[in-house]
Scaffold this motif. Structure first.
Motif, PDB file in Angstrom:
ATOM      1  N   PHE A  77       0.842  -1.201   0.000  1.00  0.00           N
ATOM      2  CA  PHE A  77       0.000   0.000   0.000  1.00  0.00           C
ATOM      3  C   PHE A  77       0.873   1.246   0.000  1.00  0.00           C
ATOM      4  CE2 PHE A  77      -2.289   3.299   2.501  1.00  0.00           C
ATOM      5  CZ  PHE A  77      -3.262   3.592   1.569  1.00  0.00           C
ATOM      6  N   ARG A  78       1.860   1.290   0.865  1.00  0.00           N
ATOM      7  CA  ARG A  78       2.762   2.451   0.927  1.00  0.00           C
ATOM      8  C   ARG A  78       3.487   2.647  -0.407  1.00  0.00           C
ATOM      9  NH1 ARG A  78       3.154   4.554   6.029  1.00  0.00           N
ATOM     10  NH2 ARG A  78       2.271   3.251   7.648  1.00  0.00           N
ATOM     11  N   HIS A  79       3.904   1.564  -1.015  1.00  0.00           N
ATOM     12  CA  HIS A  79       4.580   1.648  -2.316  1.00  0.00           C
ATOM     13  C   HIS A  79       3.622   2.211  -3.371  1.00  0.00           C
ATOM     14  CE1 HIS A  79       7.429   0.626  -5.465  1.00  0.00           C
ATOM     15  NE2 HIS A  79       6.423   0.063  -6.127  1.00  0.00           N
ATOM     16  N   SER A  80       2.384   1.737  -3.374  1.00  0.00           N
ATOM     17  CA  SER A  80       1.386   2.230  -4.339  1.00  0.00           C
ATOM     18  C   SER A  80       1.090   3.706  -4.127  1.00  0.00           C
ATOM     19  CB  SER A  80       0.085   1.431  -4.211  1.00  0.00           C
ATOM     20  OG  SER A  80       0.305   0.085  -4.552  1.00  0.00           O
ATOM     21  N   VAL A  81       1.004   4.124  -2.875  1.00  0.00           N
ATOM     22  CA  VAL A  81       0.759   5.536  -2.564  1.00  0.00           C
ATOM     23  C   VAL A  81       1.918   6.385  -3.076  1.00  0.00           C
ATOM     24  CG1 VAL A  81       0.582   7.211  -0.674  1.00  0.00           C
ATOM     25  CG2 VAL A  81      -0.781   5.113  -0.614  1.00  0.00           C
ATOM     26  N   LEU A  82       3.125   5.917  -2.852  1.00  0.00           N
ATOM     27  CA  LEU A  82       4.306   6.643  -3.319  1.00  0.00           C
ATOM     28  C   LEU A  82       4.286   6.786  -4.836  1.00  0.00           C
ATOM     29  CD1 LEU A  82       7.110   7.890  -2.676  1.00  0.00           C
ATOM     30  CD2 LEU A  82       8.037   5.592  -2.961  1.00  0.00           C
ATOM     31  N   ARG A  83       4.015   5.702  -5.542  1.00  0.00           N
ATOM     32  CA  ARG A  83       3.973   5.742  -7.008  1.00  0.00           C
ATOM     33  C   ARG A  83       2.862   6.660  -7.495  1.00  0.00           C
ATOM     34  NH1 ARG A  83       8.346   5.365  -7.067  1.00  0.00           N
ATOM     35  NH2 ARG A  83       9.369   3.509  -6.343  1.00  0.00           N
ATOM     36  N   ALA A  84       1.696   6.610  -6.874  1.00  0.00           N
ATOM     37  CA  ALA A  84       0.582   7.479  -7.282  1.00  0.00           C
ATOM     38  C   ALA A  84       0.930   8.945  -7.040  1.00  0.00           C
ATOM     39  CB  ALA A  84      -0.685   7.100  -6.521  1.00  0.00           C
ATOM     40  N   ALA A  85       1.543   9.247  -5.909  1.00  0.00           N
ATOM     41  CA  ALA A  85       1.921  10.629  -5.613  1.00  0.00           C
ATOM     42  C   ALA A  85       2.941  11.132  -6.633  1.00  0.00           C
ATOM     43  CB  ALA A  85       2.486  10.731  -4.196  1.00  0.00           C
ATOM     44  N   GLU A  86       3.888  10.301  -6.995  1.00  0.00           N
ATOM     45  CA  GLU A  86       4.879  10.689  -7.996  1.00  0.00           C
ATOM     46  C   GLU A  86       4.226  10.915  -9.357  1.00  0.00           C
ATOM     47  OE1 GLU A  86       7.753   7.539  -7.664  1.00  0.00           O
ATOM     48  OE2 GLU A  86       8.881   8.622  -6.117  1.00  0.00           O
ATOM     49  N   PHE A  87       3.276  10.068  -9.695  1.00  0.00           N
ATOM     50  CA  PHE A  87       2.577  10.204 -10.969  1.00  0.00           C
ATOM     51  C   PHE A  87       1.829  11.535 -11.027  1.00  0.00           C
ATOM     52  CE2 PHE A  87      -1.373   9.784 -13.382  1.00  0.00           C
ATOM     53  CZ  PHE A  87      -0.875   9.482 -14.635  1.00  0.00           C
ATOM     54  N   PHE A  88       1.039  11.818  -9.987  1.00  0.00           N
ATOM     55  CA  PHE A  88       0.237  13.037  -9.991  1.00  0.00           C
ATOM     56  C   PHE A  88       1.084  14.298  -9.854  1.00  0.00           C
ATOM     57  CE2 PHE A  88      -3.182  10.015  -8.609  1.00  0.00           C
ATOM     58  CZ  PHE A  88      -3.922  10.126  -9.770  1.00  0.00           C
ATOM     59  N   GLY A  90       4.251  14.524 -10.872  1.00  0.00           N
ATOM     60  CA  GLY A  90       5.186  14.613 -11.993  1.00  0.00           C
ATOM     61  C   GLY A  90       6.637  14.696 -11.554  1.00  0.00           C
ATOM     62  N   GLU A  91       6.881  14.344 -10.292  1.00  0.00           N
ATOM     63  CA  GLU A  91       8.246  14.370  -9.765  1.00  0.00           C
ATOM     64  C   GLU A  91       8.365  13.380  -8.613  1.00  0.00           C
ATOM     65  OE1 GLU A  91       8.478  18.477  -8.653  1.00  0.00           O
ATOM     66  OE2 GLU A  91       7.621  18.107  -6.672  1.00  0.00           O
ATOM     67  N   ALA A  92       9.602  13.061  -8.257  1.00  0.00           N
ATOM     68  CA  ALA A  92       9.844  12.132  -7.152  1.00  0.00           C
ATOM     69  C   ALA A  92       9.388  12.743  -5.831  1.00  0.00           C
ATOM     70  CB  ALA A  92      11.323  11.778  -7.080  1.00  0.00           C
ATOM     71  N   VAL A  93       8.929  11.901  -4.949  1.00  0.00           N
ATOM     72  CA  VAL A  93       8.530  12.327  -3.612  1.00  0.00           C
ATOM     73  C   VAL A  93       9.791  12.401  -2.758  1.00  0.00           C
ATOM     74  CG1 VAL A  93       7.244  11.627  -1.553  1.00  0.00           C
ATOM     75  CG2 VAL A  93       6.232  11.314  -3.806  1.00  0.00           C
ATOM     76  N   PRO A  94       9.983  13.486  -2.021  1.00  0.00           N
ATOM     77  CA  PRO A  94      11.164  13.586  -1.163  1.00  0.00           C
ATOM     78  C   PRO A  94      11.215  12.446  -0.143  1.00  0.00           C
ATOM     79  CG  PRO A  94      10.027  15.697  -1.294  1.00  0.00           C
ATOM     80  CD  PRO A  94       9.152  14.683  -1.955  1.00  0.00           C
ATOM     81  N   ASP A  95      12.411  11.933   0.122  1.00  0.00           N
ATOM     82  CA  ASP A  95      12.576  10.813   1.051  1.00  0.00           C
ATOM     83  C   ASP A  95      12.081  11.133   2.459  1.00  0.00           C
ATOM     84  OD1 ASP A  95      13.683   9.214  -0.918  1.00  0.00           O
ATOM     85  OD2 ASP A  95      15.744   9.797  -0.429  1.00  0.00           O
ATOM     86  N   ASP A  96      12.160  12.395   2.861  1.00  0.00           N
ATOM     87  CA  ASP A  96      11.782  12.769   4.220  1.00  0.00           C
ATOM     88  C   ASP A  96      10.326  13.248   4.337  1.00  0.00           C
ATOM     89  OD1 ASP A  96      12.176  15.118   2.789  1.00  0.00           O
ATOM     90  OD2 ASP A  96      13.200  16.150   4.432  1.00  0.00           O
ATOM     91  N   GLU A  97       9.557  13.111   3.261  1.00  0.00           N
ATOM     92  CA  GLU A  97       8.164  13.565   3.304  1.00  0.00           C
ATOM     93  C   GLU A  97       7.342  12.625   4.175  1.00  0.00           C
ATOM     94  OE1 GLU A  97       5.865  15.402  -0.101  1.00  0.00           O
ATOM     95  OE2 GLU A  97       5.109  13.337  -0.143  1.00  0.00           O
ATOM     96  N   PRO A  98       6.557  13.159   5.114  1.00  0.00           N
ATOM     97  CA  PRO A  98       5.680  12.309   5.936  1.00  0.00           C
ATOM     98  C   PRO A  98       4.680  11.556   5.050  1.00  0.00           C
ATOM     99  CG  PRO A  98       5.831  14.515   6.862  1.00  0.00           C
ATOM    100  CD  PRO A  98       6.476  14.565   5.508  1.00  0.00           C
ATOM    101  N   PHE A  99       4.371  10.331   5.453  1.00  0.00           N
ATOM    102  CA  PHE A  99       3.482   9.488   4.658  1.00  0.00           C
ATOM    103  C   PHE A  99       2.111  10.127   4.465  1.00  0.00           C
ATOM    104  CE2 PHE A  99       0.524   5.798   4.234  1.00  0.00           C
ATOM    105  CZ  PHE A  99       0.939   5.413   2.975  1.00  0.00           C
ATOM    106  N   GLU A 100       1.583  10.797   5.472  1.00  0.00           N
ATOM    107  CA  GLU A 100       0.265  11.430   5.328  1.00  0.00           C
ATOM    108  C   GLU A 100       0.285  12.515   4.252  1.00  0.00           C
ATOM    109  OE1 GLU A 100      -2.708  10.435   6.460  1.00  0.00           O
ATOM    110  OE2 GLU A 100      -1.525   8.737   7.147  1.00  0.00           O
ATOM    111  N   VAL A 101       1.384  13.230   4.118  1.00  0.00           N
ATOM    112  CA  VAL A 101       1.513  14.244   3.055  1.00  0.00           C
ATOM    113  C   VAL A 101       1.519  13.544   1.695  1.00  0.00           C
ATOM    114  CG1 VAL A 101       2.995  16.038   2.083  1.00  0.00           C
ATOM    115  CG2 VAL A 101       2.662  15.886   4.569  1.00  0.00           C
ATOM    116  N   THR A 102       2.265  12.439   1.622  1.00  0.00           N
ATOM    117  CA  THR A 102       2.323  11.670   0.366  1.00  0.00           C
ATOM    118  C   THR A 102       0.946  11.139   0.006  1.00  0.00           C
ATOM    119  OG1 THR A 102       4.598  11.041   0.917  1.00  0.00           O
ATOM    120  CG2 THR A 102       3.516   9.792  -0.829  1.00  0.00           C
TER     121      THR A 102
END
Length: 108
Positions: A77-88, A90-102
């Protein structure tokens, strides 16, 4: 005249598909989503009570059942959320971003 059977008279006490009961959904959600489910479920019950129609309850149960299925493997689930956030985004999600923000960026 048709009479309703008492709940204890049903052989299996399951009127919903496996995994679709509110208790199963609640248990299958990530802990941080359980309160939101209970709030949505309670609101749907109140609406059903006032309209005498179960559609709001069915809608909430199905919506949250899908979420519980997605969350049944928290790492996936966390991996899917990360991929969806990156897709929407259009850039990589910062490593230190809280999961709720992602999750918010992913719309989940």
């Amino acid at each position: 005249m048709t009479t309703l059977a008492a709940p204890h008279e049903r052989p299996d006490d399951r009127s919903l598909a496996v995994g679709a009961s509110p208790a199963a959904i609640h248990a299958g959600l990530l802990p941080e989503d359980r309160e939101a489910f209970l709030t949505a479920y309670g609101a749907a019950l109140e609406l059903a009570r006032s309209t005498l129609h179960l559609a709001p309850v069915h809608h909430v149960v199905e919506e949250w059942r899908r979420r519980a299925v997605l969350q049944s493997d928290p790492a996936a689930f966390r991996h899917s959320v990360l991929r969806a956030a990156e897709f929407f985004a259009g850039e990589a999600v910062p490593d230190d971003e809280p999961f709720e923000v992602t999750r918010t960026r992913a719309g989940l």
